[in-house]
Design a protein around this motif. Structure first.
Motif, PDB file in Angstrom:
ATOM      1  N   ARG A  81       0.864  -1.279  -0.005  1.00 33.29           N
ATOM      2  CA  ARG A  81      -0.003  -0.065   0.154  1.00 33.29           C
ATOM      3  C   ARG A  81       0.735   1.223  -0.136  1.00 33.29           C
ATOM      4  NH1 ARG A  81       0.906   2.462   4.359  1.00 33.29           N
ATOM      5  NH2 ARG A  81       1.117   1.292   6.421  1.00 33.29           N
ATOM      6  N   PRO A  82       0.262   2.350  -0.575  1.00 36.31           N
ATOM      7  CA  PRO A  82       1.138   3.746  -0.218  1.00 36.31           C
ATOM      8  C   PRO A  82       1.381   3.938   1.008  1.00 36.31           C
ATOM      9  CG  PRO A  82      -0.994   4.135  -1.098  1.00 36.31           C
ATOM     10  CD  PRO A  82      -0.813   2.617  -0.825  1.00 36.31           C
ATOM     11  N   LEU A  86       0.668   6.085   4.415  1.00 36.98           N
ATOM     12  CA  LEU A  86      -0.484   6.494   5.020  1.00 36.98           C
ATOM     13  C   LEU A  86      -0.867   7.864   4.901  1.00 36.98           C
ATOM     14  CD1 LEU A  86      -0.302   4.681   8.457  1.00 36.98           C
ATOM     15  CD2 LEU A  86      -2.040   4.405   6.447  1.00 36.98           C
ATOM     16  N   GLY A  87       0.208   8.955   4.794  1.00 36.12           N
ATOM     17  CA  GLY A  87       0.095  10.448   4.699  1.00 36.12           C
ATOM     18  C   GLY A  87      -0.531  10.504   3.270  1.00 36.12           C
ATOM     19  N   VAL A 110      -2.577   8.320   1.692  1.00 34.03           N
ATOM     20  CA  VAL A 110      -4.166   7.657   1.930  1.00 34.03           C
ATOM     21  C   VAL A 110      -4.898   8.882   2.700  1.00 34.03           C
ATOM     22  CG1 VAL A 110      -5.330   5.929   2.991  1.00 34.03           C
ATOM     23  CG2 VAL A 110      -3.185   5.330   1.707  1.00 34.03           C
ATOM     24  N   LEU A 111      -4.205   9.329   3.750  1.00 29.49           N
ATOM     25  CA  LEU A 111      -4.806  10.296   4.383  1.00 29.49           C
ATOM     26  C   LEU A 111      -5.302  11.672   3.612  1.00 29.49           C
ATOM     27  CD1 LEU A 111      -5.986  11.432   7.245  1.00 29.49           C
ATOM     28  CD2 LEU A 111      -3.774  12.427   7.717  1.00 29.49           C
ATOM     29  N   LEU A 113      -8.194  10.474   1.757  1.00 28.33           N
ATOM     30  CA  LEU A 113      -9.465  10.277   2.320  1.00 28.33           C
ATOM     31  C   LEU A 113     -10.192  11.668   2.785  1.00 28.33           C
ATOM     32  CD1 LEU A 113     -10.899   7.949   3.573  1.00 28.33           C
ATOM     33  CD2 LEU A 113      -9.447   7.884   5.692  1.00 28.33           C
ATOM     34  N   LEU A 114      -9.162  12.579   3.174  1.00 21.86           N
ATOM     35  CA  LEU A 114      -9.660  13.829   3.486  1.00 21.86           C
ATOM     36  C   LEU A 114     -10.448  14.538   2.127  1.00 21.86           C
ATOM     37  CD1 LEU A 114      -6.810  15.331   5.809  1.00 21.86           C
ATOM     38  CD2 LEU A 114      -9.064  14.763   6.448  1.00 21.86           C
ATOM     39  N   PHE A 124      -6.242   7.991  -4.466  1.00 20.35           N
ATOM     40  CA  PHE A 124      -6.186   6.772  -3.978  1.00 20.35           C
ATOM     41  C   PHE A 124      -5.742   5.430  -4.854  1.00 20.35           C
ATOM     42  CE2 PHE A 124      -8.250   2.665  -2.862  1.00 20.35           C
ATOM     43  CZ  PHE A 124      -7.596   2.360  -1.824  1.00 20.35           C
ATOM     44  N   PHE A 125      -6.547   5.399  -5.862  1.00 15.34           N
ATOM     45  CA  PHE A 125      -6.356   4.528  -6.777  1.00 15.34           C
ATOM     46  C   PHE A 125      -4.846   4.429  -7.696  1.00 15.34           C
ATOM     47  CE2 PHE A 125     -10.865   3.813  -6.556  1.00 15.34           C
ATOM     48  CZ  PHE A 125     -11.077   2.539  -6.185  1.00 15.34           C
TER      49      PHE A 125
END
Lengths: 180, 173
Positions: free
Chosen positions: B9-10, B12-13, B15-16, B19-20, B93-94
């Motif tokens: 996965r990438p 978390l920063g 991904v965050l 998501l935000l 994301f993708f």
């Protein structure tokens, strides 16, 4: 549901992926049906509205009534389009966010709650646009909007928004922890 | 049965940020629907507070038209923010998930994450667009948002996606 791991993706439960895919399929079918049956749908909505003149404020004067019918038909069409657009988008949102949730959230109950809210909220919300369109011929534009709003958009939309911000909180905490 | 190996996965920063953008996009959509009169009142108040920026002439008919156009443009900014927040959040994301899974080399991945994440902030340009229209006038506000925010962030997103496409093409070859 796969257990969270630090560096690889977790896989969401199969029922979640199934609902997401069904939402996308429904959106595609809706889009196709809108194009293929545009005339039939418009005719159906128009006939239903003409059968209930008082609901739509029709007065029997052609010039006035045609304008009212046109405005209601634009909203009827907009509801179908918004269902198509939102169901496609929310299907993808369910896939993406449930992947993040099962990967990042370690607490089982919290993970289940957030995945459920994301899935139910995400799949339910677009149905509100379909309901709005379907109800316009019977209840009028504003009343059907109120029904869709309070029975579908508010509960399902709130579920999605609350779950997204909770998930963002979990990811932020994990990000800070992994940095320190 | 075919079983894939675990997929990386990438960070978390990244991904965050994705998501935000999704959460902000959703929230903006709800706000647009539930708080429409309040937003319009706020926009009208900000326009009234900046009469020179909007070129008010003192003629009620002309000023009303200018005010209506500015409010419409500010609302369009919020609507674009809702639409792009959802869309670009998913793209980030993708695309970053693909970078993590298929791009070899830590440095190359880092560059692509940085470009895509900057590009992921693109929807914020539409918030600036809406606010700047109210404060600086319609044309100046749109120009500011397009020139200083939307264009650089959009270019960053395009560069990141082009880099990912290049990496995928090289991997195939």
């Amino acid at each position: 549901m796969t257990e969270p791991d630090s560096s690889t993706w977790g896989v969401p439960p199969r029922w979640v992926l199934l609902i997401a895919v069904l939402s996308i399929v429904a959106a595609e079918v809706g889009g196709g049906a809108m194009g293929r049956f545009k005339i039939e749908l418009t005719r159906w909505a128009r006939d239903r509205m003409l059968a209930q003149p008082s609901v739509h404020g029709l007065v029997g004067v052609r010039d006035v009534d045609e304008r009212i019918l046109d405005e209601a038909l634009v909203k009827f069409d907009a509801g179908l389009r918004l269902f198509h657009m939102h169901a496609e988008g929310m299907g993808l949102v369910i896939v993406a966010t449930s992947m993040i949730a099962v990967t990042v959230i370690q607490h089982t109950a919290a993970r289940r709650a957030i995945v459920t809210l994301l899935t139910v909220g995400g799949a339910g919300y677009p149905v509100g646009y379909l309901a709005w369109s379907a109800l316009i011929p019977t209840y009028g534009v504003e009343r059907s909007k109120t029904i869709a709003e309070w029975f579908v958009w508010v509960p399902f939309g709130t579920a999605t928004i609350v779950a997204l911000w909770c998930l963002a909180g979990f990811v932020a905490v994990r990000t800070i922890k992994s940095e320190s | 049965m075919i079983r894939s190996r675990p997929v990386r996965r990438p960070p978390l920063g990244v991904v965050l940020v994705a998501l935000l953008m999704l959460a902000l996009g959703e929230t903006a959509g709800a706000a647009m629907s539930r708080l429409k009169p309040e937003i319009q009142r706020y926009a009208a108040a900000r326009i009234a507070a900046n009469p020179a920026a909007h070129g008010f002439s003192g003629s009620a008919e002309y000023d009303d038209e200018v005010r209506d156009r500015a409010i419409f443009t500010a609302e369009a900014g919020l609507s674009f923010f809702h639409l792009h927040g959802e869309g670009v959040g998913l793209v980030l994301f993708f695309a970053s998930a693909l970078v993590a899974a298929v791009v070899p080399g830590r440095r190359a991945r880092g560059v692509l994450y940085a470009l895509l994440t900057l590009g992921g902030l693109f929807p914020l340009g539409y918030l600036v667009y809406g606010a700047a229209v109210l404060e600086l006038g319609r044309d100046a506000g749109v120009e500011l948002a397009e020139h200083w925010i939307l264009t650089p962030l959009g270019v960053s997103a395009i560069a990141g996606l082009a880099g990912l496409a290049l990496a995928l093409a090289r991997r195939r070859a």
